[in-house]
Design a protein around this motif. Structure first.
Motif, PDB file in Angstrom:
ATOM      1  N   LEU A 388       0.830  -1.205   0.000  1.00  0.00           N
ATOM      2  CA  LEU A 388       0.000   0.000   0.000  1.00  0.00           C
ATOM      3  C   LEU A 388       0.868   1.261   0.000  1.00  0.00           C
ATOM      4  N   ASN A 389       1.983   1.213   0.730  1.00  0.00           N
ATOM      5  CA  ASN A 389       2.889   2.373   0.674  1.00  0.00           C
ATOM      6  C   ASN A 389       3.430   2.603  -0.735  1.00  0.00           C
ATOM      7  N   THR A 390       3.713   1.519  -1.458  1.00  0.00           N
ATOM      8  CA  THR A 390       4.196   1.645  -2.848  1.00  0.00           C
ATOM      9  C   THR A 390       3.128   2.277  -3.729  1.00  0.00           C
ATOM     10  N   VAL A 391       1.851   1.782  -3.557  1.00  0.00           N
ATOM     11  CA  VAL A 391       0.742   2.361  -4.340  1.00  0.00           C
ATOM     12  C   VAL A 391       0.592   3.829  -4.020  1.00  0.00           C
ATOM     13  N   GLN A 392       0.750   4.175  -2.725  1.00  0.00           N
ATOM     14  CA  GLN A 392       0.623   5.569  -2.290  1.00  0.00           C
ATOM     15  C   GLN A 392       1.670   6.451  -2.983  1.00  0.00           C
ATOM     16  N   TRP A 393       2.910   5.999  -3.034  1.00  0.00           N
ATOM     17  CA  TRP A 393       3.963   6.810  -3.679  1.00  0.00           C
ATOM     18  C   TRP A 393       3.759   6.902  -5.200  1.00  0.00           C
ATOM     19  N   VAL A 394       3.258   5.819  -5.826  1.00  0.00           N
ATOM     20  CA  VAL A 394       2.974   5.863  -7.273  1.00  0.00           C
ATOM     21  C   VAL A 394       1.858   6.853  -7.553  1.00  0.00           C
ATOM     22  N   ALA A 395       0.804   6.858  -6.685  1.00  0.00           N
ATOM     23  CA  ALA A 395      -0.316   7.784  -6.886  1.00  0.00           C
ATOM     24  C   ALA A 395       0.152   9.221  -6.734  1.00  0.00           C
ATOM     25  N   ARG A 396       1.011   9.481  -5.746  1.00  0.00           N
ATOM     26  CA  ARG A 396       1.525  10.846  -5.563  1.00  0.00           C
ATOM     27  C   ARG A 396       2.379  11.274  -6.770  1.00  0.00           C
ATOM     28  N   ALA A 397       3.190  10.323  -7.259  1.00  0.00           N
ATOM     29  CA  ALA A 397       4.050  10.642  -8.418  1.00  0.00           C
ATOM     30  C   ALA A 397       3.228  10.920  -9.662  1.00  0.00           C
ATOM     31  N   GLY A 398       2.046  10.243  -9.791  1.00  0.00           N
ATOM     32  CA  GLY A 398       1.180  10.447 -10.955  1.00  0.00           C
ATOM     33  C   GLY A 398       0.180  11.550 -10.766  1.00  0.00           C
ATOM     34  N   GLY A 399       0.208  12.210  -9.634  1.00  0.00           N
ATOM     35  CA  GLY A 399      -0.721  13.299  -9.393  1.00  0.00           C
ATOM     36  C   GLY A 399      -2.121  12.847  -9.038  1.00  0.00           C
ATOM     37  N   GLN A 400      -2.264  11.597  -8.622  1.00  0.00           N
ATOM     38  CA  GLN A 400      -3.593  11.079  -8.278  1.00  0.00           C
ATOM     39  C   GLN A 400      -3.832  11.330  -6.772  1.00  0.00           C
ATOM     40  N   GLU A 401      -4.284  12.526  -6.470  1.00  0.00           N
ATOM     41  CA  GLU A 401      -4.439  12.917  -5.063  1.00  0.00           C
ATOM     42  C   GLU A 401      -5.551  12.138  -4.363  1.00  0.00           C
ATOM     43  N   GLU A 402      -6.627  11.847  -5.092  1.00  0.00           N
ATOM     44  CA  GLU A 402      -7.749  11.133  -4.470  1.00  0.00           C
ATOM     45  C   GLU A 402      -7.342   9.697  -4.110  1.00  0.00           C
ATOM     46  N   ILE A 403      -6.585   9.079  -5.083  1.00  0.00           N
ATOM     47  CA  ILE A 403      -6.105   7.715  -4.787  1.00  0.00           C
ATOM     48  C   ILE A 403      -5.117   7.766  -3.617  1.00  0.00           C
ATOM     49  N   ASP A 404      -4.275   8.819  -3.611  1.00  0.00           N
ATOM     50  CA  ASP A 404      -3.321   8.963  -2.497  1.00  0.00           C
ATOM     51  C   ASP A 404      -4.043   9.082  -1.160  1.00  0.00           C
ATOM     52  N   ARG A 405      -5.152   9.843  -1.125  1.00  0.00           N
ATOM     53  CA  ARG A 405      -5.913  10.036   0.110  1.00  0.00           C
ATOM     54  C   ARG A 405      -6.550   8.718   0.575  1.00  0.00           C
ATOM     55  N   ILE A 406      -7.115   7.978  -0.422  1.00  0.00           N
ATOM     56  CA  ILE A 406      -7.772   6.709  -0.062  1.00  0.00           C
ATOM     57  C   ILE A 406      -6.754   5.724   0.527  1.00  0.00           C
ATOM     58  N   VAL A 407      -5.603   5.635  -0.134  1.00  0.00           N
ATOM     59  CA  VAL A 407      -4.585   4.705   0.365  1.00  0.00           C
ATOM     60  C   VAL A 407      -4.069   5.133   1.740  1.00  0.00           C
ATOM     61  N   THR A 408      -3.904   6.442   1.903  1.00  0.00           N
ATOM     62  CA  THR A 408      -3.436   6.940   3.208  1.00  0.00           C
ATOM     63  C   THR A 408      -4.412   6.566   4.329  1.00  0.00           C
ATOM     64  N   LEU A 409      -5.722   6.786   4.051  1.00  0.00           N
ATOM     65  CA  LEU A 409      -6.738   6.427   5.057  1.00  0.00           C
ATOM     66  C   LEU A 409      -6.731   4.927   5.334  1.00  0.00           C
ATOM     67  N   LEU A 410      -6.584   4.134   4.260  1.00  0.00           N
ATOM     68  CA  LEU A 410      -6.573   2.683   4.430  1.00  0.00           C
ATOM     69  C   LEU A 410      -5.389   2.237   5.269  1.00  0.00           C
ATOM     70  N   VAL A 411      -4.222   2.853   5.024  1.00  0.00           N
ATOM     71  CA  VAL A 411      -3.028   2.510   5.802  1.00  0.00           C
ATOM     72  C   VAL A 411      -3.235   2.856   7.272  1.00  0.00           C
ATOM     73  N   GLN A 412      -3.838   4.005   7.551  1.00  0.00           N
ATOM     74  CA  GLN A 412      -4.063   4.417   8.937  1.00  0.00           C
ATOM     75  C   GLN A 412      -5.058   3.495   9.650  1.00  0.00           C
ATOM     76  N   VAL A 413      -6.114   3.132   8.895  1.00  0.00           N
ATOM     77  CA  VAL A 413      -7.105   2.232   9.488  1.00  0.00           C
ATOM     78  C   VAL A 413      -6.487   0.867   9.764  1.00  0.00           C
ATOM     79  N   LEU A 414      -5.739   0.324   8.778  1.00  0.00           N
ATOM     80  CA  LEU A 414      -5.105  -0.979   8.990  1.00  0.00           C
ATOM     81  C   LEU A 414      -4.085  -0.929  10.126  1.00  0.00           C
ATOM     82  N   GLN A 415      -3.367   0.181  10.177  1.00  0.00           N
ATOM     83  CA  GLN A 415      -2.344   0.318  11.217  1.00  0.00           C
ATOM     84  C   GLN A 415      -2.985   0.302  12.615  1.00  0.00           C
ATOM     85  N   TYR A 416      -4.127   0.940  12.741  1.00  0.00           N
ATOM     86  CA  TYR A 416      -4.837   0.966  14.031  1.00  0.00           C
ATOM     87  C   TYR A 416      -5.455  -0.391  14.357  1.00  0.00           C
TER      88      TYR A 416
END
Length: 585
Positions: A388-416
């Motif tokens: 998921l961290n890899t997907v997050q960095w790819v989304a940021r590199a491609g300018g996909q902010e919405e995908i970046d936000r979704i992955v970030t939230l998913l990582v935080q939820v899974l982490q908790y």
């Protein structure tokens, strides 16, 4: 095996207890019997002595009454007194001879009718021949002087006991002396003695059944030893009043018993302590023999029981030792029910131990597999997190902010949810993770659901178990989701009537459930999965049981067309108390 009579050994304890059990009853019985029978026997012996003493005293009184009666006949009878006067005044030998014959006939007649009377003598001390008349020959030195005084009774003087003045006897007698009524200036006396051995028949120790000594006490209080031989107590030192004051206790090694006659004399008997206690001592010796037998029997019984118990214990010990060499061998029973029960339990223990050993062996064989699975369970979430961290960095590199936000939230939820934080969190931490989860769900349901969170101020720092609210919200999303206008309300507040309780409540406006469906959900959490409730409620109930002791803290309220409310009332506790409850302390 330990020394058999070492302190703390079973043999010593068993022998002591058996001795107590066998000896306590006879000791108690003996003590009670001794105290009771001692007083009974003592009373019996005293009563027997008193009765015998009274019988002797009655004989003495009768003897003195007979002597008194006969002396009155000889001294006061008018005819005899007239004959004595005639004899003393007669000058002719022939006349005197006839009067003498007449007097002697009277003497013989009275003596014949009074068998208790022996020697009878008319005595005139101042005459040339003092012995006037007599029924039996007297000693050459016959005299009334020097006789031991005894008592004066009804006008007569009684003397004795003393040796008879009958010539042909040495018996001990009691004598009486009375003045004869005559017209002479010189006194004439009638002297009477008790018959033959009557005195010895009256004072007879055979009545007592033991050795006794008799003392006669005259009217002046002087004592006279009335038996043959040496007196056990000095008569000159005996005083009746002193003896009476002793209360019946031993006096100089003797028990003394007395009788006071209305005639003015006293009879006293002395019994040695040995003779008095002979019957009691004989009985005590028999009791001691019985006690010795009981003691020996108790020792023998203890040893026999010990041999039986000791042999059985050795067999049990042998079975225990044999277990270390051959665990599978069955025990050997010894045909003693109690020990066979113990060996049966030991056999059950051996079977259980063998089963446990086999189970431990099986668990050891599967241990490696379990450790591998545990490692794999740790690798998979870690791999997912890295991906998921890899997907997050790819989304940021491609300018996909919405995908970046979704992955970030998913990582935080899974982490908790995967336990990166503590098992015990605060309400604020739980709500922060819940907001990430709600924001993540908003991307999926867009405008189909609306969420609201109401938190009572001051409750954010209250401790609670991690991941308690999200399963409730997840089930509310499932039930509150609709084509249009779905709403889910989350509330955290203190219970109004119980400030030490906290309410976590999730409400949706979905279709709701009827009473039958709701009852089925509350009774069977497996049915929740079948009805679309998921595994979340099952997890919540187990979480509540672990930290608060009851899964019934979860409540479901619903009705068709009125939506569903899931609520949890939990006591407010510190983080340490929650850890202790979870650990079962």
């Amino acid at each position: 095996m330990p020394h058999p009579f070492k302190q703390g050994t079973l043999r010593r304890t068993l022998v002591v207890y058996l001795l107590i059990a066998c000896l306590f009853p006879p000791i108690l019985f003996s003590a009670y019997t001794y105290s009771s029978l001692h007083s009974i026997l003592t009373g019996k012996i005293r009563s027997g002595i008193d009765a015998s003493l009274k019988q002797e005293a009655t004989g003495m009184e009768n003897m003195l009454n007979d002597l008194d009666f006969v002396s009155k006949q000889f001294a006061l009878d008018g005819r005899l007194a007239e004959l004595i006067n005639s004899y003393l005044t007669a000058s002719q030998t022939y006349d005197k001879a006839e009067i003498k014959q007449d007097i002697e006939d009277s003497l013989n007649l009275v003596n014949f009718t009074s068998p208790n009377v022996g020697l009878t003598v008319y005595y005139m001390p101042q005459a040339a021949e003092p012995v006037l008349f007599n029924n039996l020959p007297v000693t050459a030195g016959f005299s009334i002087e020097g006789l031991p005084p005894f008592v004066q009774y009804k006008g007569a003087v009684f003397s004795g006991p003393h040796r008879t003045q009958y010539k042909n006897s040495d018996n001990t007698v009691i004598s009486s002396l009375r003045v004869v009524r005559t017209d002479q200036a010189r006194p004439v006396y009638i002297y009477l003695e008790s018959n033959y051995n009557l005195f010895r028949k009256i004072l007879n120790e055979a009545l007592y059944g033991m050795k006794v000594s008799h003392y006669l006490i005259d009217e002046n209080g002087d004592a006279l030893f009335a038996d043959d031989g040496e007196p056990p107590l000095d008569p000159e030192r005996l005083r009746y009043e002193e003896i009476a004051a002793s209360g019946g206790g031993p006096y100089r090694g003797y028990y003394l018993f007395g009788y006071e006659s209305p005639q003015g004399w006293k009879l006293m008997t002395a019994v040695s302590k040995d003779a008095f206690n002979r019957e009691i001592n004989d009985w005590f010796r028999r009791l001691a023999l019985l006690f010795a037998f009981a003691f020996g029997f108790a020792i023998l019984l203890a040893m026999l029981i010990w041999r039986k118990v000791y042999g059985s214990i050795r067999k049990v010990n042998r079975e225990i030792v044999r277990m270390t060499r051959d665990r599978e061998a069955p025990v050997q029973y010894m045909k003693v029910e109690e020990f066979d029960q113990l060996l049966g339990s030991f056999q059950d223990m051996k079977t259980t131990v063998n089963d446990l050993i086999r189970e431990i062996g099986h668990n050891e064989r599967t241990k490696y597999q379990l450790e591998t699975e545990k490692l794999l369970s740790q690798i998979n979430p870690h791999f997912l997190h890295n991906t998921l961290n890899t997907v997050q960095w790819v989304a940021r590199a491609g300018g996909q902010e919405e995908i970046d936000r979704i992955v970030t939230l998913l990582v935080q939820v899974l982490q908790y949810n995967m336990g990166k934080n503590s098992l015990i969190v605060t309400v604020g931490q739980e709500l922060e993770a819940l907001r990430h989860y709600i924001e993540l769900q908003s991307y999926r349901y867009e405008d189909e659901l609306t969420f609201s969170i109401a938190v009572e101020p001051g409750t954010e720092r209250i401790a609670m178990p991690r991941f308690l609210l999200q399963p409730l919200v997840e089930n509310a999303i499932y039930h509150g989701h609709s084509e249009e206008g779905g709403a889910i309300d989350i509330a955290v507040e203190r219970v109004k009537d119980a400030p030490d309780m906290l309410t976590l409540r999730v409400t949706d406006n979905g279709p709701g459930m009827d009473a039958e469906t709701l009852a089925a959900l509350l009774e069977d959490d497996q049915g929740a999965s079948r009805r679309g409730m998921g595994i979340g409620l099952k997890y919540v109930k187990r979480l509540l049981e672990s930290y608060y002791g009851s899964g019934d803290l979860l409540r479901i309220r619903s009705a068709p067309g009125e939506g569903t409310t899931l609520s949890v009332n939990i006591p407010i506790r510190s983080e340490v108390e929650l850890y202790d409850q979870s650990a079962g302390r």
